[in-house]
Design a protein around this motif. Structure first.
Motif: not given
Lengths: 213, 213
Positions: A96, A153, A176-177, A179, A181-184, A193-198
DNA sequence: GCAACAATGTGATAACTCTCACAGGATCGT
DNA sequence: ACGATCCTGTGAGAGTTATCACATTGTTGC
């Protein structure tokens, strides 16, 4: 150009980003000028929505004519702050991370990759771009501080994401961005920004399940 | 209890997906039971929001006690339709495609990768997973039809995204998730989600710019 | 068995976002 | 110069989503 101090919908910001893409395409297709209708067609947003979005920030069009595609693209980049030169780092050079680093996107949108980190010893030292080599994660805090890196990132696995975030914060990162799969969690001062692709896939599954019934 | 589902906010669906992650973490941390407050703390959503989200679909908790983490996870997966076995394909086995294929996520959320496609001849024939080899994009329509693939994930460059989408649609795909940085267009019947990874970065830049002022 | 307690589920309400319709202002043809 | 035409910019209102407060209901201790 100054913003009226009303709160701007987050959805508007998201759309502005897509407008840039569409405006680039329109330019490539030889349209020096466009209308909210044409732009809306191009990026699948209603014309009224586009005009409303832009109206939060000022007046960019000419009544009876439309928008200068090149100029509007510049204006939106200005609004989003993409004309800055954001010193950026990517932590976690897995697939990724590499995918992101490959995107021509970065330079075009004002992000300058200053450093990349990974915990895998086999990757350390590899050059990922003109003059940027992969450093061990132990160097994060020092490097962020020295290079005044403002954007981080995170593309690590879930279990190291928080640890990495802490190091970036310790180094003085501003945004911070994430990616992973856990919110920091980070201090209030940091823009996160927490980004959840899944979750997009989950969403698709839901929509398909609905449609069946 | 309403007969036909009243409209459920898209944001709710998005959050349900994150609840799954948090519930898994809570279970790993030895919490057989949780409360909307604890879950909210874990995934950074207000307790009231969580209860409201769940209330759209039924009653899953015990008053005075809370939620059974394992059971609730199952219920949410049921709601999202992740207990189906979605035959899925990935088109474009570049870095992003590979990143997605690596995620343990797929099998855990009910997506079964049936096939992968790429136009790069050097990649064709490579095995990407247990028994799945990369096929040329010319095979898309036939394979989707024969294998009854329902979900297509597009991770190609922008300039081939639309073409690939058309082929998937021709094969009879039901849902599409497009990661290419261009919005593709498909017939109404197809469930489509365009995902823009890079817009998150733009968004971050905007937030940072605002904070400065 | 019952009171004290805890945490859910939900109607009411507030906040937010989008849509619509049209006024405002520019251009073009005659 | 002026009317016709075009497309933007925007206030008002509709529609959607989040928050709040509390009634509800299961649990626990005595």
């Amino acid at each position: 150009m100054k913003t009226k101090e009303s709160k701007i919908p987050e959805a508007t910001i998201k759309r502005l980003s897509t407008y840039i893409n569409c405006l680039e395409r329109l330019q490539a297709e030889n349209n020096p000028v466009t209308s909210s209708e044409m732009l809306g067609e191009s990026c699948q947003v209603s014309p009224a929505q586009i005009r409303k979005d832009l109206s939060y920030f000022g007046e960019f069009g000419v009544r009876g004519v439309g928008y200068d595609t090149k100029k509007l693209e510049g204006e939106i980049k200005e609004i989003l702050g993409l004309n800055h030169n954001w010193p950026t780092t990517v932590v976690g050079v897995g697939k990724l991370g590499q995918a992101l680093l490959n995107f021509a996107f970065f330079s075009k949108h004002g992000f300058r990759i200053i450093a990349a980190f990974d915990s895998d010893e086999n990757k350390i030292g590899n050059e990922i771009a003109h003059g940027v080599t992969i450093l061990p994660t132990t160097e994060i805090e020092k490097t962020v501080k020295n290079e005044k890196i403002t954007i981080g990132i995170i593309t690590t696995p879930a279990d190291s994401a928080q640890e990495v975030a802490d190091k970036l914060v310790a180094g003085g990162i501003k945004g911070l961005l994430n990616f992973a799969p856990i919110k920091v969690k980070v201090p209030e001062i940091i823009t996160l920004r927490n980004v959840s692709i899944t979750s997009e896939l989950d969403n698709l599954a839901y929509l398909l399940t609905q449609k069946k019934r």
